[in-house]
Design an enzyme around this catalytic site. Structure first.
Site, PDB file in Angstrom:
ATOM      1  CD  GLU A   1      20.119 -34.749  41.296  1.00 36.27           C
ATOM      2  OE1 GLU A   1      19.356 -34.261  42.158  1.00 36.27           O
ATOM      3  OE2 GLU A   1      21.336 -34.546  41.252  1.00 36.27           O
ATOM      4  CG  HIS A   2      14.471 -35.150  42.052  1.00 38.54           C
ATOM      5  ND1 HIS A   2      14.611 -35.747  43.282  1.00 38.54           N
ATOM      6  CD2 HIS A   2      15.340 -34.111  42.041  1.00 38.54           C
ATOM      7  CE1 HIS A   2      15.510 -35.086  44.001  1.00 38.54           C
ATOM      8  NE2 HIS A   2      15.973 -34.092  43.261  1.00 38.54           N
ATOM      9  NE  ARG A   3      10.693 -42.442  37.258  1.00 42.16           N
ATOM     10  CZ  ARG A   3      11.293 -43.276  36.399  1.00 42.16           C
ATOM     11  NH1 ARG A   3      12.499 -43.720  36.655  1.00 42.16           N
ATOM     12  NH2 ARG A   3      10.687 -43.668  35.299  1.00 42.16           N
ATOM     13  CG  LEU A   4      12.311 -33.844  37.446  1.00 42.96           C
ATOM     14  CD1 LEU A   4      12.713 -32.551  38.127  1.00 42.96           C
ATOM     15  CD2 LEU A   4      10.820 -33.879  37.170  1.00 42.96           C
TER      16      LEU A   4
END
Length: 191
Positions: free
Chosen positions: A168-171
């Site tokens: 998620e959230h490009r993490l």
């Protein structure tokens, strides 16, 4: 897990269960002798500690590029798992026994197609190809279809394997394995 081949085997097994079509599809990037890149989809037909194997017509563009510049990159993208695997390494032909063994598992029509196709060369019309297919079918009617001398496989022996997991959230999580002689070093990359 610090063995990249065991991790690949685990992820590939999961992909075979979740991907609707062609879980063994991989993008193959090559470059010619002048460094001009080319990419296309091929199918993985074998994998293990000795590398990743696919088959092709050795008279086509991809084989010509691999024979001129024996380095390649592979990319598996399994959208249903939100994962990808990137592989970079050197390329060499498989031995005849390996190519013969795989060729024998192909459907008869696929075997005949290997004889009928001048892969990557201009084709005047689909009818020309289908006529060649019919001629080859008649030629081998009632008997086995031997492997054409121009058809074999390549093995990519990896020097680098990256496992990418969407988060998620490009993490994202990126695990990198790099060959160090006979051993593998493992590390992480920023997303």
């Amino acid at each position: 897990m610090t063995d990249p081949f065991a991790l690949f085997h685990e992820w590939f097994a999961q992909a075979r269960e979740t991907e609707i079509n062609d879980s063994n599809a991989m993008a193959l990037a090559t470059a010619d002798a002048r460094g001009r890149p080319s990419v296309r989809m091929v199918l993985l037909k074998g994998h293990g500690p000795d590398g990743f194997v696919f088959y092709t017509n050795f008279e086509g563009r991809k084989a010509a590029e691999l024979l001129e510049n024996p380095h390649a990159a592979l990319l598996f993208h399994w959208k249903s798992l939100r994962r990808q695997v990137r592989i970079e390494g050197v390329v060499g032909p498989v031995d005849d026994a390996t190519a013969d063994a795989y060729y024998a598992t192909r459907s008869r029509d696929s075997q005949l197609g290997a004889w009928a196709s001048d892969q990557s060369r201009p084709l005047p019309s689909r009818d020309v190809f289908m006529d060649r297919f019919a001629e080859v079918s008649a030629r081998f009617e009632g008997g086995p279809v031997p492997r054409p001398p121009h058809w074999s496989g390549f093995r990519v022996t990896p020097a680098r394997i990256e496992f990418w997991q969407d988060r998620e959230h490009r993490l994202h999580e990126r695990r990198l394995f790099e060959r160090d002689g006979a051993a593998w070093r493992e590390g992480l990359l920023y997303p």
